[in-house]
Design a protein around this motif. Structure first.
Motif, PDB file in Angstrom:
ATOM      1  N   ASP A 182       0.820  -1.223   0.000  1.00  0.00           N
ATOM      2  CA  ASP A 182       0.000   0.000   0.000  1.00  0.00           C
ATOM      3  C   ASP A 182       0.851   1.269   0.000  1.00  0.00           C
ATOM      4  OD1 ASP A 182      -2.600   1.537   0.582  1.00  0.00           O
ATOM      5  OD2 ASP A 182      -1.369   2.062   2.301  1.00  0.00           O
ATOM      6  N   ILE A 183       1.836   1.337   0.866  1.00  0.00           N
ATOM      7  CA  ILE A 183       2.625   2.567   0.960  1.00  0.00           C
ATOM      8  C   ILE A 183       3.384   2.832  -0.333  1.00  0.00           C
ATOM      9  CG2 ILE A 183       4.601   1.383   2.044  1.00  0.00           C
ATOM     10  CD1 ILE A 183       3.401   5.022   2.618  1.00  0.00           C
ATOM     11  N   GLN A 184       3.901   1.771  -0.970  1.00  0.00           N
ATOM     12  CA  GLN A 184       4.608   1.944  -2.238  1.00  0.00           C
ATOM     13  C   GLN A 184       3.657   2.471  -3.312  1.00  0.00           C
ATOM     14  OE1 GLN A 184       7.675  -0.895  -4.161  1.00  0.00           O
ATOM     15  NE2 GLN A 184       5.717  -1.592  -4.974  1.00  0.00           N
ATOM     16  N   ARG A 186       0.905   4.214  -2.912  1.00  0.00           N
ATOM     17  CA  ARG A 186       0.513   5.594  -2.643  1.00  0.00           C
ATOM     18  C   ARG A 186       1.657   6.574  -2.893  1.00  0.00           C
ATOM     19  NH1 ARG A 186      -4.453   5.907  -0.189  1.00  0.00           N
ATOM     20  NH2 ARG A 186      -5.288   3.899   0.522  1.00  0.00           N
ATOM     21  N   LEU A 187       2.882   6.176  -2.566  1.00  0.00           N
ATOM     22  CA  LEU A 187       4.018   7.059  -2.818  1.00  0.00           C
ATOM     23  C   LEU A 187       4.235   7.267  -4.312  1.00  0.00           C
ATOM     24  CD1 LEU A 187       6.589   5.808  -0.136  1.00  0.00           C
ATOM     25  CD2 LEU A 187       5.446   8.045  -0.201  1.00  0.00           C
ATOM     26  N   ILE A 188       4.062   6.205  -5.090  1.00  0.00           N
ATOM     27  CA  ILE A 188       4.283   6.319  -6.529  1.00  0.00           C
ATOM     28  C   ILE A 188       3.162   7.096  -7.207  1.00  0.00           C
ATOM     29  CG2 ILE A 188       4.392   4.989  -8.685  1.00  0.00           C
ATOM     30  CD1 ILE A 188       6.000   2.883  -7.128  1.00  0.00           C
ATOM     31  N   GLY A 190       1.331   9.313  -5.786  1.00  0.00           N
ATOM     32  CA  GLY A 190       1.520  10.691  -5.372  1.00  0.00           C
ATOM     33  C   GLY A 190       0.245  11.473  -5.153  1.00  0.00           C
ATOM     34  N   ASP A 191      -0.838  10.798  -4.806  1.00  0.00           N
ATOM     35  CA  ASP A 191      -2.058  11.540  -4.499  1.00  0.00           C
ATOM     36  C   ASP A 191      -2.708  10.939  -3.253  1.00  0.00           C
ATOM     37  OD1 ASP A 191      -3.641   9.910  -7.297  1.00  0.00           O
ATOM     38  OD2 ASP A 191      -3.560   9.241  -5.210  1.00  0.00           O
ATOM     39  N   THR A 192      -3.756  11.558  -2.797  1.00  0.00           N
ATOM     40  CA  THR A 192      -4.407  11.116  -1.559  1.00  0.00           C
ATOM     41  C   THR A 192      -5.691  10.351  -1.820  1.00  0.00           C
ATOM     42  OG1 THR A 192      -5.540  13.250  -1.393  1.00  0.00           O
ATOM     43  CG2 THR A 192      -3.422  13.032  -0.247  1.00  0.00           C
TER      44      THR A 192
END
Length: 218
Positions: A182-184, A186-188, A190-192
């Motif tokens: 999940d974190i990867q 979301r980081l890639i 780049g939005d919420t």
């Protein structure tokens, strides 16, 4: 004179858990789910779980005798939930519709149960020491049963030729990725926003094209 038989007055009835006991047990399991999904079995400690549950370590040990007992309780409870989406695959339904619905249900689980997905993934990465028997006894027979259904759909020309087991593995990989990484994701991105909506649209297109049977020549 025959010995007297035990009566309800002399033999205590089994006691069900009190409301406080149920509340504490739930708090322990919920805290353990957080700790295990973040740190894995080896990295988790009873102190971390007790702190997360808002209990003392001796109080925690009243409910569960060890870290492994908590871990097994979580995994055992998870298995039924994890198998339900595959159980719902209907052999009498439209094959593409049924398989796309399975993809959608698995994505929904990644959205709603990310900690549970990571808990299961960590167990598998360690060689499934506590779930080996359950996988052989429950998961494998279910996958084999549904693989036969998929093979029948292929044989009847209702979906494109695919390897049934590897199709199931591919669905797991492409859906559970959104929980386990999940974190990867979301980081890639780049939005919420929730990435599941975009994932669903993409995977529905991907699998629809993969499964579409070849058109008969006119």
């Amino acid at each position: 004179m025959p010995p007297s038989q035990p009566t309800s007055a002399t033999t205590p009835a089994p006691r069900s858990r009190t409301r406080i006991q149920r509340k504490n047990r739930k708090a322990i399991l919920d805290a353990a789910l957080d700790v295990f999904s973040q740190h894995g079995f080896r990295g988790a400690t009873l102190d971390q779980i007790a702190e997360g549950a808002g209990l003392s370590k001796p109080n925690l040990l009243y409910y569960f005798p060890s870290k492994e007992a908590i871990h097994v309780a979580l995994l055992t409870g998870l298995m039924d939930t994890w198998l339900d989406p595959l159980r719902d695959l209907d052999p009498d339904g439209d094959p593409v519709t049924e398989l796309l619905a399975y993809v959608r249900r698995k994505l929904g689980m990644s959205r709603d149960f990310p900690r549970e997905s990571r808990l299961f993934a960590n167990e598998i990465l360690q060689g499934a020491p506590r779930m080996h028997e359950a996988i052989l006894a429950e998961l494998k027979p279910l996958v084999d049963e549904k693989a036969k259904i998929i093979a029948n759909w292929v044989a009847a020309g209702r979906i494109a030729p695919v390897d049934p087991h590897h199709l199931v593995f591919t669905i797991w990989a492409t859906t559970q990725h959104y929980a386990d990484f999940d974190i990867q994701v979301r980081l890639i991105l780049g939005d919420t926003t929730d990435p599941i909506a975009g994932a669903e649209a993409h995977l529905q297109t991907l699998f629809r094209r993969l499964l579409a049977p070849a058109q008969s020549p006119r």
